[in-house]
Design a protein around this motif. Structure first.
Motif, mmCIF file in Angstrom:
data_model
loop_
_atom_site.group_PDB
_atom_site.id
_atom_site.type_symbol
_atom_site.label_atom_id
_atom_site.label_comp_id
_atom_site.label_asym_id
_atom_site.label_seq_id
_atom_site.Cartn_x
_atom_site.Cartn_y
_atom_site.Cartn_z
ATOM 1 N N VAL A 98 0.614 -1.153 0.194
ATOM 2 C CA VAL A 98 -0.021 0.003 -0.403
ATOM 3 C C VAL A 98 0.919 1.003 -0.038
ATOM 4 O O VAL A 98 2.014 1.421 0.413
ATOM 5 C CB VAL A 98 -0.805 0.131 1.137
ATOM 6 C CG1 VAL A 98 -1.785 -1.180 1.268
ATOM 7 C CG2 VAL A 98 -0.026 0.468 2.192
ATOM 8 N N PRO A 99 0.262 2.572 -0.781
ATOM 9 C CA PRO A 99 1.932 2.982 -0.526
ATOM 10 C C PRO A 99 1.453 4.013 0.688
ATOM 11 O O PRO A 99 0.583 3.366 1.781
ATOM 12 C CB PRO A 99 0.041 5.043 -1.305
ATOM 13 C CG PRO A 99 -0.856 3.629 -2.588
ATOM 14 C CD PRO A 99 -1.144 2.547 -1.003
ATOM 15 N N ILE A 100 2.462 4.771 0.994
ATOM 16 C CA ILE A 100 3.133 5.332 2.274
ATOM 17 C C ILE A 100 3.482 6.050 1.823
ATOM 18 O O ILE A 100 4.172 6.972 1.976
ATOM 19 C CB ILE A 100 4.409 4.325 3.275
ATOM 20 C CG1 ILE A 100 4.560 3.045 2.831
ATOM 21 C CG2 ILE A 100 4.796 5.208 3.847
ATOM 22 C CD1 ILE A 100 5.720 2.707 3.369
ATOM 23 N N VAL A 101 2.196 7.070 2.400
ATOM 24 C CA VAL A 101 2.685 8.706 1.586
ATOM 25 C C VAL A 101 2.204 10.124 3.262
ATOM 26 O O VAL A 101 1.653 9.294 4.257
ATOM 27 C CB VAL A 101 0.523 9.049 1.170
ATOM 28 C CG1 VAL A 101 0.706 10.667 1.136
ATOM 29 C CG2 VAL A 101 0.092 8.562 -0.046
ATOM 30 N N LYS A 102 3.628 10.662 3.085
ATOM 31 C CA LYS A 102 4.497 11.668 3.363
ATOM 32 C C LYS A 102 4.060 13.343 2.965
ATOM 33 O O LYS A 102 4.052 13.406 1.492
ATOM 34 C CB LYS A 102 5.940 11.140 3.535
ATOM 35 C CG LYS A 102 6.530 10.484 3.718
ATOM 36 C CD LYS A 102 6.319 10.634 5.964
ATOM 37 C CE LYS A 102 6.847 9.100 6.489
ATOM 38 N NZ LYS A 102 6.773 9.262 7.656
ATOM 39 N N GLU A 103 3.555 14.659 3.698
ATOM 40 C CA GLU A 103 3.081 15.116 3.420
ATOM 41 C C GLU A 103 4.125 16.073 3.017
ATOM 42 O O GLU A 103 4.717 16.196 4.034
ATOM 43 C CB GLU A 103 1.945 15.995 4.224
ATOM 44 C CG GLU A 103 0.867 15.448 4.499
ATOM 45 C CD GLU A 103 -0.035 14.837 3.468
ATOM 46 O OE1 GLU A 103 -0.015 16.234 2.186
ATOM 47 O OE2 GLU A 103 -0.585 14.279 3.094
ATOM 48 N N GLY A 104 3.883 17.236 2.059
ATOM 49 C CA GLY A 104 5.119 17.897 1.807
ATOM 50 C C GLY A 104 4.463 19.436 2.056
ATOM 51 O O GLY A 104 3.336 19.550 3.014
ATOM 52 N N LEU A 105 5.140 20.206 1.916
ATOM 53 C CA LEU A 105 4.808 22.035 2.086
ATOM 54 C C LEU A 105 3.482 22.082 1.265
ATOM 55 O O LEU A 105 2.966 23.184 1.475
ATOM 56 C CB LEU A 105 6.469 22.908 1.990
ATOM 57 C CG LEU A 105 6.672 22.356 3.331
ATOM 58 C CD1 LEU A 105 8.028 23.733 3.323
ATOM 59 C CD2 LEU A 105 6.673 22.344 4.748
ATOM 60 N N GLY A 106 3.213 21.988 0.300
ATOM 61 C CA GLY A 106 1.974 22.250 -0.337
ATOM 62 C C GLY A 106 2.753 23.049 -1.836
ATOM 63 O O GLY A 106 2.039 24.263 -2.029
ATOM 64 N N LEU A 107 3.807 23.886 -1.913
ATOM 65 C CA LEU A 107 4.424 25.214 -2.674
ATOM 66 C C LEU A 107 4.221 25.351 -4.059
ATOM 67 O O LEU A 107 4.416 25.773 -4.957
ATOM 68 C CB LEU A 107 5.700 25.509 -2.258
ATOM 69 C CG LEU A 107 5.368 26.147 -0.219
ATOM 70 C CD1 LEU A 107 7.195 26.631 0.214
ATOM 71 C CD2 LEU A 107 4.701 26.878 -0.367
ATOM 72 N N ILE A 108 4.900 23.537 -4.239
ATOM 73 C CA ILE A 108 4.743 22.952 -6.243
ATOM 74 C C ILE A 108 3.435 21.983 -5.901
ATOM 75 O O ILE A 108 3.312 21.571 -5.537
ATOM 76 C CB ILE A 108 6.027 22.797 -6.339
ATOM 77 C CG1 ILE A 108 6.565 24.033 -6.049
ATOM 78 C CG2 ILE A 108 5.914 22.874 -7.549
ATOM 79 C CD1 ILE A 108 8.419 23.234 -6.623
ATOM 80 N N ASP A 109 2.941 22.440 -6.722
ATOM 81 C CA ASP A 109 1.600 21.264 -6.901
ATOM 82 C C ASP A 109 1.945 19.995 -7.810
ATOM 83 O O ASP A 109 1.218 19.636 -9.352
ATOM 84 C CB ASP A 109 0.001 22.683 -7.776
ATOM 85 C CG ASP A 109 -0.363 21.342 -8.235
ATOM 86 O OD1 ASP A 109 -1.055 19.913 -7.434
ATOM 87 O OD2 ASP A 109 -1.428 21.945 -8.134
ATOM 88 N N VAL A 110 3.007 19.565 -7.633
ATOM 89 C CA VAL A 110 3.226 17.671 -7.994
ATOM 90 C C VAL A 110 2.803 17.135 -6.779
ATOM 91 O O VAL A 110 2.993 17.679 -5.160
ATOM 92 C CB VAL A 110 5.126 17.957 -8.565
ATOM 93 C CG1 VAL A 110 4.572 18.329 -9.456
ATOM 94 C CG2 VAL A 110 5.566 18.652 -7.647
ATOM 95 N N ASP A 111 2.794 15.382 -6.604
ATOM 96 C CA ASP A 111 3.068 14.852 -6.327
ATOM 97 C C ASP A 111 4.322 13.586 -6.590
ATOM 98 O O ASP A 111 4.676 14.284 -7.966
ATOM 99 C CB ASP A 111 1.779 13.823 -6.051
ATOM 100 C CG ASP A 111 0.417 14.845 -5.607
ATOM 101 O OD1 ASP A 111 0.668 15.612 -4.635
ATOM 102 O OD2 ASP A 111 -0.955 13.917 -5.896
ATOM 103 N N PHE A 112 4.550 12.578 -5.673
ATOM 104 C CA PHE A 112 5.991 11.917 -5.957
ATOM 105 C C PHE A 112 5.691 10.582 -5.769
ATOM 106 O O PHE A 112 4.854 10.701 -5.134
ATOM 107 C CB PHE A 112 7.054 12.092 -5.529
ATOM 108 C CG PHE A 112 8.266 13.764 -5.670
ATOM 109 C CD1 PHE A 112 9.075 13.396 -6.268
ATOM 110 C CD2 PHE A 112 7.097 15.221 -5.334
ATOM 111 C CE1 PHE A 112 9.693 14.210 -6.941
ATOM 112 C CE2 PHE A 112 8.299 16.148 -6.017
ATOM 113 C CZ PHE A 112 8.740 15.914 -6.582
ATOM 114 N N SER A 113 5.662 9.619 -6.332
ATOM 115 C CA SER A 113 5.954 8.435 -6.502
ATOM 116 C C SER A 113 7.025 7.643 -6.502
ATOM 117 O O SER A 113 8.257 8.091 -7.508
ATOM 118 C CB SER A 113 5.004 7.927 -6.443
ATOM 119 O OG SER A 113 4.930 7.832 -8.217
ATOM 120 N N PRO A 114 7.523 6.412 -6.717
ATOM 121 C CA PRO A 114 8.506 5.733 -7.020
ATOM 122 C C PRO A 114 9.177 5.373 -8.509
ATOM 123 O O PRO A 114 8.010 5.224 -9.278
ATOM 124 C CB PRO A 114 8.535 3.949 -6.473
ATOM 125 C CG PRO A 114 7.894 4.643 -4.893
ATOM 126 C CD PRO A 114 6.207 5.489 -5.474
#
Length: 498
Positions: A98-114
């Motif tokens: 399952v994904p293990i999601v960590k929150e960023g600061l939300g200053l750039i509107d992108v998401d990361f994955s492996p």
């Protein structure tokens, strides 16, 4: 006075690149610069790569200062993990069901994955920020990341052309296939997965100077020397382990390879610990990786504060950055004192590939590089590892490669180890048989480079294990000056195997 900050926090690699020789000030976890708020003192901020997200070492004070600088329109440049920090969220659940999601600061509107890439790259530029003004040609740099898939609606800045993804070659006809940089709507908050982007692309540095109205450029570079001096004064980050001045600096660097009889032998852990322990004695240590996956040497660079050099990945076949001949030529005219080289898989993996060189053994053969031959004993047991190591050591001797020591790693029973030492010594010409104990916490998350690694945790345990169980000065004595001789032909290699 122009002030450009560099985040100096656990889990970051602030010595990994020079960042255009721009940073003038260090910013720590509390978000302060010389006791004052970074947002009030700095004209710009650079957030380096590392394991900032996995390490959870960005605290609210620094986060607040970053957001304030972004709000005030000041330039913020996040590289690799620094980019991830500026994003919305990061899935660090590689090899997790399952994904293990960590929150960023939300200053750039992108998401990361492996997504794994470790290439020297060229990247196409999109004119969406002050940083790339007048940059009409592709930018240069390198990737080395595990969580590098970028998706989102932010304005793009870079798309990189890579050779490999997730250990496989990509279509050679494909162009600019990795979304590798973006910015916020105002263009002042910038994230990129491309390391070295400020070092290798001078127009970007000029644009940053223009953005912050820097006129004291010589003073910026002079103050940067002080920042580098500070970085090199400590082993790791916030360890309070000072680097002493080396009294008798070698005239030329000396080399040692960490080879093994297979994957999961602990090469990365061993080399990381050695890198830190040797740096602690004042030596300037270069770290190389045979093959393309230079991610393996980053924990060692975390301790040494060394650069990821453009020859750090030793080419085998079509994989890697620089051939061994040019690499040794550069190193032998450098100011490095000791060069540690991490092998790939077994030292013989790829030996009979017609593309030469294609194995760690061939790289060692080319220059008679001395080796510590290691094996993890956790899978087949201590006895099986001993038998396998004897076979490997004798074949390496046949190839003319000096095996300085055999090291059994993850030893779970000292009595059995003591029983196999005479067997190894009686059946090889290797005089030194070493051991490292099994690390009880080695299966914890944060210890596994392929899944999730916390540099401050991984490196501190590695260095402690090495210093508490091996004679580091004895290992330094195993290093040797080398000169490139030749790359053996496929027929020459087959004749030695047969």
């Amino acid at each position: 006075m122009t002030r450009i900050g560099l985040a100096y926090i656990s889990g970051a690699v602030p010595g990994f690149e020079d960042f255009g020789n721009l940073p003038t000030d260090i910013v720590k976890e509390n978000g302060l610069v010389d006791g004052l708020k970074a947002s009030e003192e700095l004209d710009a901020l650079i957030i380096p790569g590392g394991t900032l997200i996995e390490s959870n070492d960005i605290n609210m004070d620094l986060n607040t200062e970053i957001k304030r600088m972004a709000r005030d329109g000041k330039p913020i440049i996040g590289i690799c993990a620094g980019f991830q920090l500026l994003s919305n969220q990061i899935d660090i659940g590689r090899k997790s069901p399952v994904p293990i999601v960590k929150e960023g600061l939300g200053l750039i509107d992108v998401d990361f994955s492996p997504l794994i890439t470790s290439d020297r790259v060229k990247a196409k530029v999109f004119d969406n920020s002050f940083l790339v003004k007048n940059q009409t040609e592709d930018v240069d740099g390198f990737h080395t990341h595990t969580y590098g898939k970028v998706e989102g609606d932010a304005k793009p800045l870079f798309y990189s052309k890579v050779q490999r993804m997730n250990y496989g070659d990509v279509n050679k006809e494909a162009e600019y296939n990795i979304f590798s940089g973006a910015c916020n709507d105002d263009g002042n908050v910038i994230g990129t997965m491309i390391h070295g982007i400020l070092d290798e692309n001078p127009i970007l540095v000029e644009n940053l100077f223009e953005k912050i109205d820097a006129t004291d450029i010589d003073e910026i570079y002079n103050r940067n020397l002080k920042v580098k001096e500070f970085l090199q004064s400590e082993v790791g980050i916030n360890t309070n382990i000072n680097v002493p001045k080396l009294e008798n600096k070698p005239q030329k660097p000396k080399y040692l390879m960490i080879g093994s009889n297979g994957s999961d032998s602990g090469k990365t852990f061993i080399m990381t610990g050695l890198a830190g322990a040797i740096r602690k004695r004042g030596y300037k240590v270069a770290l190389l990786k045979v093959g393309p996956d230079v991610r393996d040497i980053i924990p060692g660079l975390y301790l040494t504060k060394g650069k990821m050099e453009d020859f750090a990945s030793v080419k085998i076949g079509h994989l890697g950055w620089a051939d061994i001949e040019s690499t040794i030529a550069k190193l032998n005219s450098s100011d490095y004192d000791i060069v540690l080289i991490e092998g790939v898989m077994s030292v013989f993996t790829g030996l009979l590939n017609e593309k030469v060189p294609f194995s760690a053994a061939e790289i060692a053969m080319s220059s008679k590089i001395p080796m510590i031959l290691a094996s993890g004993v956790n899978k087949g047991g201590i006895e099986s590892a001993a038998i396998d190591l004897v076979s490997h050591a004798n074949m390496l001797e046949k190839f003319g490669i000096p095996v300085e020591a055999i090291l059994l790693n993850k030893v779970y029973n000292d009595d059995i180890f003591n029983q196999v030492v005479p067997y190894i010594k009686n059946n090889t010409n290797v005089e030194k048989v070493l051991k490292l104990p099994k690390l009880k916490s080695a299966d914890m998350r944060g210890f596994i480079p392929e899944v999730e690694i916390r540099y401050e945790l991984f490196t501190s345990h590695a260095m402690d294990l090495i210093e508490n169980n091996l004679d580091v000065d004895e290992i330094i004595e195993m290093t040797r000056e080398v000169e490139f001789d030749k790359i053996y032909t496929f027929d020459e290699i087959k004749s030695k195997v047969i």
